[in-house]
Design a protein around this motif. Structure first.
Motif, short mmCIF file in Angstrom:
data_model
loop_
_atom_site.label_atom_id
_atom_site.label_comp_id
_atom_site.label_asym_id
_atom_site.label_seq_id
_atom_site.Cartn_x
_atom_site.Cartn_y
_atom_site.Cartn_z
N HIS A 48 0.82 -1.31 -0.07
CA HIS A 48 0.07 -0.04 -0.02
C HIS A 48 0.82 1.23 0.17
N ALA A 58 -2.69 6.55 11.35
CA ALA A 58 -3.99 6.20 11.02
C ALA A 58 -4.62 5.00 11.89
N PHE A 86 -6.82 -1.28 9.67
CA PHE A 86 -7.31 -0.04 9.18
C PHE A 86 -5.91 0.92 8.85
N GLN A 89 -4.51 -0.17 5.62
CA GLN A 89 -5.64 0.15 4.33
C GLN A 89 -5.99 -1.22 3.75
N GLY A 124 -14.98 1.25 2.73
CA GLY A 124 -13.75 2.32 2.56
C GLY A 124 -13.52 3.15 3.70
N ASP A 126 -12.46 4.68 7.04
CA ASP A 126 -10.82 4.72 8.04
C ASP A 126 -11.33 4.17 9.39
#
Length: 146
Positions: A48, A58, A86, A89, A124, A126
């Motif tokens: 990613h 994140a 998360f 991703q 999608g 977060d």
């Protein structure tokens, strides 16, 4: 970017194992690996295009905790593993693999909180948006502020 090699579903592999005439036959024919959690974390990070600092930001998890998990010094609990997914991703399939490698239970759609998390991953969201959904629907958030 690296991608996850196509893997057979666990159910398919179990069918093949159970129909094998010997364990050696199965082990010789199937790609049985000893993938570690740390290997998988680095694979996902690279795939990613992320740095560990990106993952830390994140996830919302303390940086020391994240670095300890990446170095193999500690294993994440279930919520921390989900938060790492998360931060990396991860797709739903990648999240489930991460949870298995962390030695915690996978997300289960029959469990209300897990169903919300699954829906958020699939759509999608977060980690912050997922926590907002969990809070809105009366479920414990991933990042505990108490």
């Amino acid at each position: 970017m690296a991608d996850i090699p196509e893997e057979h579903l666990t159910e398919e592999l179990l069918d093949r194992l159970l129909s094998s005439t010997s364990i050696e036959q199965y082990l010789d024919e199937e790609p049985v690996t000893t993938r570690t959690l740390t290997d998988y974390l680095f694979e996902r990070m690279e795939a990613h295009g992320l740095k560990r600092a990106d993952v830390v930001r994140a996830t919302g998890i303390n940086a020391t905790v994240v670095y300890d998990v990446f170095s193999g010094k500690s294993r994440p609990g279930r919520d921390h593993a989900i938060m790492l997914a998360f931060g990396l991703q991860c797709t739903l399939r990648e999240t489930q693999r991460l949870l298995r490698l962390a030695g915690v239970s996978e997300l289960w759609c029959k469990q209300r909180r897990d169903a919300i998390i699954i829906w958020c991953i699939r759509n999608g969201f977060d980690r912050i948006a997922t926590d907002d959904e969990l809070y809105r629907l009366g479920e414990p958030t991933l990042l505990q502020t108490d």
